[in-house]
Write a protein that holds these residues in place. Structure first.
Motif, PDB file in Angstrom:
ATOM      1  N   ARG A  19       0.825  -1.210   0.000  1.00  0.00           N
ATOM      2  CA  ARG A  19       0.000   0.000   0.000  1.00  0.00           C
ATOM      3  C   ARG A  19       0.858   1.259   0.000  1.00  0.00           C
ATOM      4  NH1 ARG A  19      -4.250   0.019   4.599  1.00  0.00           N
ATOM      5  NH2 ARG A  19      -5.156  -1.555   3.219  1.00  0.00           N
ATOM      6  N   MET A  20       1.932   1.283   0.789  1.00  0.00           N
ATOM      7  CA  MET A  20       2.765   2.474   0.864  1.00  0.00           C
ATOM      8  C   MET A  20       3.520   2.707  -0.442  1.00  0.00           C
ATOM      9  SD  MET A  20       1.879   3.718   3.613  1.00  0.00           S
ATOM     10  CE  MET A  20       2.954   5.142   3.463  1.00  0.00           C
ATOM     11  N   VAL A  21       3.865   1.627  -1.133  1.00  0.00           N
ATOM     12  CA  VAL A  21       4.495   1.766  -2.449  1.00  0.00           C
ATOM     13  C   VAL A  21       3.524   2.452  -3.406  1.00  0.00           C
ATOM     14  CG1 VAL A  21       5.449   0.523  -4.433  1.00  0.00           C
ATOM     15  CG2 VAL A  21       5.955  -0.249  -2.100  1.00  0.00           C
ATOM     16  N   TYR A  22       2.279   2.016  -3.368  1.00  0.00           N
ATOM     17  CA  TYR A  22       1.260   2.615  -4.228  1.00  0.00           C
ATOM     18  C   TYR A  22       1.060   4.098  -3.900  1.00  0.00           C
ATOM     19  CZ  TYR A  22      -3.296   3.684  -6.212  1.00  0.00           C
ATOM     20  OH  TYR A  22      -4.321   4.285  -6.908  1.00  0.00           O
ATOM     21  N   ILE A  23       0.959   4.416  -2.625  1.00  0.00           N
ATOM     22  CA  ILE A  23       0.747   5.812  -2.226  1.00  0.00           C
ATOM     23  C   ILE A  23       1.948   6.666  -2.622  1.00  0.00           C
ATOM     24  CG2 ILE A  23       0.485   7.360  -0.247  1.00  0.00           C
ATOM     25  CD1 ILE A  23      -1.148   5.180   1.126  1.00  0.00           C
ATOM     26  N   GLY A  24       3.163   6.139  -2.417  1.00  0.00           N
ATOM     27  CA  GLY A  24       4.364   6.896  -2.755  1.00  0.00           C
ATOM     28  C   GLY A  24       4.452   7.204  -4.235  1.00  0.00           C
ATOM     29  N   TYR A  25       4.219   6.184  -5.072  1.00  0.00           N
ATOM     30  CA  TYR A  25       4.288   6.432  -6.513  1.00  0.00           C
ATOM     31  C   TYR A  25       3.098   7.271  -6.975  1.00  0.00           C
ATOM     32  CZ  TYR A  25       5.191   5.857 -11.435  1.00  0.00           C
ATOM     33  OH  TYR A  25       5.463   6.119 -12.757  1.00  0.00           O
ATOM     34  N   GLY A  26       1.958   7.072  -6.337  1.00  0.00           N
ATOM     35  CA  GLY A  26       0.795   7.896  -6.660  1.00  0.00           C
ATOM     36  C   GLY A  26       1.040   9.362  -6.346  1.00  0.00           C
ATOM     37  N   LEU A  69       4.005  10.808  -6.452  1.00  0.00           N
ATOM     38  CA  LEU A  69       4.900  11.277  -7.513  1.00  0.00           C
ATOM     39  C   LEU A  69       4.115  11.570  -8.785  1.00  0.00           C
ATOM     40  CD1 LEU A  69       7.697  11.797  -8.744  1.00  0.00           C
ATOM     41  CD2 LEU A  69       7.841   9.337  -9.238  1.00  0.00           C
ATOM     42  N   LEU A  70       3.180  10.692  -9.120  1.00  0.00           N
ATOM     43  CA  LEU A  70       2.334  10.902 -10.291  1.00  0.00           C
ATOM     44  C   LEU A  70       1.536  12.194 -10.156  1.00  0.00           C
ATOM     45  CD1 LEU A  70       0.911  10.074 -12.909  1.00  0.00           C
ATOM     46  CD2 LEU A  70      -0.560   8.576 -11.563  1.00  0.00           C
ATOM     47  N   THR A  71       0.992  12.440  -8.973  1.00  0.00           N
ATOM     48  CA  THR A  71       0.227  13.660  -8.738  1.00  0.00           C
ATOM     49  C   THR A  71       1.102  14.893  -8.855  1.00  0.00           C
ATOM     50  OG1 THR A  71      -1.269  12.460  -7.248  1.00  0.00           O
ATOM     51  CG2 THR A  71      -1.269  14.865  -7.103  1.00  0.00           C
ATOM     52  N   ALA A 119      16.204  16.209 -17.571  1.00  0.00           N
ATOM     53  CA  ALA A 119      16.581  14.897 -18.087  1.00  0.00           C
ATOM     54  C   ALA A 119      16.836  13.917 -16.944  1.00  0.00           C
ATOM     55  CB  ALA A 119      17.825  15.014 -18.968  1.00  0.00           C
ATOM     56  N   PHE A 120      17.512  14.399 -15.887  1.00  0.00           N
ATOM     57  CA  PHE A 120      17.747  13.554 -14.712  1.00  0.00           C
ATOM     58  C   PHE A 120      16.416  13.163 -14.068  1.00  0.00           C
ATOM     59  CE2 PHE A 120      18.375  13.177 -10.105  1.00  0.00           C
ATOM     60  CZ  PHE A 120      19.288  12.128 -10.071  1.00  0.00           C
ATOM     61  N   GLY A 121      15.503  14.148 -13.931  1.00  0.00           N
ATOM     62  CA  GLY A 121      14.185  13.854 -13.377  1.00  0.00           C
ATOM     63  C   GLY A 121      13.438  12.831 -14.200  1.00  0.00           C
ATOM     64  N   ALA A 122      13.555  12.946 -15.537  1.00  0.00           N
ATOM     65  CA  ALA A 122      12.892  11.988 -16.415  1.00  0.00           C
ATOM     66  C   ALA A 122      13.444  10.584 -16.218  1.00  0.00           C
ATOM     67  CB  ALA A 122      13.061  12.429 -17.868  1.00  0.00           C
ATOM     68  N   GLN A 123      14.758  10.479 -16.094  1.00  0.00           N
ATOM     69  CA  GLN A 123      15.378   9.171 -15.883  1.00  0.00           C
ATOM     70  C   GLN A 123      14.999   8.591 -14.521  1.00  0.00           C
ATOM     71  OE1 GLN A 123      19.415  10.348 -16.571  1.00  0.00           O
ATOM     72  NE2 GLN A 123      19.303  10.015 -18.778  1.00  0.00           N
ATOM     73  N   MET A 124      14.904   9.444 -13.503  1.00  0.00           N
ATOM     74  CA  MET A 124      14.474   8.969 -12.189  1.00  0.00           C
ATOM     75  C   MET A 124      13.010   8.531 -12.213  1.00  0.00           C
ATOM     76  SD  MET A 124      17.096   8.934 -10.244  1.00  0.00           S
ATOM     77  CE  MET A 124      17.975   8.496 -11.762  1.00  0.00           C
ATOM     78  N   GLY A 125      12.187   9.239 -13.004  1.00  0.00           N
ATOM     79  CA  GLY A 125      10.797   8.824 -13.164  1.00  0.00           C
ATOM     80  C   GLY A 125      10.705   7.452 -13.800  1.00  0.00           C
ATOM     81  N   ASP A 126      11.562   7.203 -14.782  1.00  0.00           N
ATOM     82  CA  ASP A 126      11.616   5.902 -15.441  1.00  0.00           C
ATOM     83  C   ASP A 126      12.037   4.812 -14.461  1.00  0.00           C
ATOM     84  OD1 ASP A 126      11.691   3.947 -17.419  1.00  0.00           O
ATOM     85  OD2 ASP A 126      13.749   4.420 -17.982  1.00  0.00           O
ATOM     86  N   LEU A 174       5.047   7.360 -20.302  1.00  0.00           N
ATOM     87  CA  LEU A 174       5.057   8.704 -19.726  1.00  0.00           C
ATOM     88  C   LEU A 174       5.740   8.791 -18.372  1.00  0.00           C
ATOM     89  CD1 LEU A 174       1.418   9.837 -20.662  1.00  0.00           C
ATOM     90  CD2 LEU A 174       3.549  10.286 -21.895  1.00  0.00           C
ATOM     91  N   ASP A 175       6.355   7.702 -17.922  1.00  0.00           N
ATOM     92  CA  ASP A 175       7.022   7.758 -16.615  1.00  0.00           C
ATOM     93  C   ASP A 175       8.119   8.819 -16.602  1.00  0.00           C
ATOM     94  OD1 ASP A 175       8.681   6.429 -18.357  1.00  0.00           O
ATOM     95  OD2 ASP A 175       8.873   4.610 -17.156  1.00  0.00           O
TER      96      ASP A 175
END
Length: 261
Positions: free
Chosen positions: A107-114, A116-118, A206-213, A242-243
């Protein structure tokens, strides 16, 4: 082995061209087109994320509907973001919190990535509101160039892995090539705008994009899935494609807010 290395390129290229045409059409329409496309993308990504964590049936439908209802006012009236950032953030996080109530594991993994998505999508809206379609075009150019540089250099040069435990295909050669290509684009922007910070900002995006990936790769590994969905042939799902935009938008939004303040 060489043939296998490039076997997926035609399908990936064809899908990328279609996506680029759709994105270009939204840019031509202007801010309204960009925001409409962003609305479709964020709802699709919310659906994929909840589905990846095991939601299905009515629960998955409920999360998707709440995501659409929560983000729709942002697309129709993006000034909500500047008028009330907490309200906008709450609307973006609402489907995440709703889905979290139904998730039993990770659940915490989902909330954390959610979260970031937000953050990434709120930054996307902020950029569209501040700079219009041109701001989104610049973001897309940096992310795409860093992705292309990383893909080609990684396939041709190979070498040590950047973070093998999470993203076994990503190499240091591809990572550095992505930064370099983004930096060159930043230099081009600096020459035409006079903004001295264009180069470090482009590299940071670019770094942020790679970290998103990498973040999305880690989530998929945690959940034991290869792709977030099969909505985009050759690329997987919207999250898979789109990550990088999520991480890049978050970095771009934070940098822009810093310099505007």
């Amino acid at each position: 082995m060489t043939q296998d290395r490039w076997a997926d390129l035609p399908l990936r290229l064809a899908s990328a061209i279609v996506l680029l045409l759709i994105f270009s059409a939204s840019l031509y329409v202007g801010r309204l087109g960009v925001l409409a496309l962003g609305l479709v993308a964020v709802v699709a990504m919310q659906w994929e994320l909840a589905r990846m964590f095991g939601l299905s049936g009515r629960r998955l439908l409920a999360v998707t509907v709440v995501a659409a209802v929560g983000w729709l006012p942002m697309a129709v009236q993006p000034m909500i973001l500047t008028q009330s950032l907490p309200l906008a953030a709450a609307a973006g996080l609402l489907p995440i919190l709703l889905a979290a109530a139904f998730i039993a594991h990770n659940r915490m993994v989902y909330i954390g990535y959610g979260a970031l998505l937000t953050l990434g999508m709120l930054s996307f809206w902020f950029l569209a509101l501040t700079f219009g379609a041109i701001g989104i075009a610049i973001l897309a150019a940096v992310v795409i160039l860093s992705d292309i540089g990383g893909y080609i250099a990684g396939r041709l040069m190979g070498g040590p892995k950047f973070w093998p435990a999470i993203s076994p295909k990503k190499t240091w050669s591809g990572t550095v090539a992505g930064w370099a290509l983004a930096g060159l684009f930043g230099l081009y922007l600096m020459q035409h705008t006079g903004a001295w910070w264009s180069v470090p900002a482009a590299i940071a995006v670019a770094f942020g994009a790679q970290m998103g990936d990498i973040a999305e790769s880690w989530v998929k590994r945690r959940m034991g899935v290869k792709d977030s969905s099969q909505l985009i042939p050759g690329h997987g799902g919207f999250l898979d494609r789109l990550d990088g935009f999520i991480g890049g938008a978050a970095a771009f939004g934070l940098i822009t807010a810093l310099f505007l303040s």
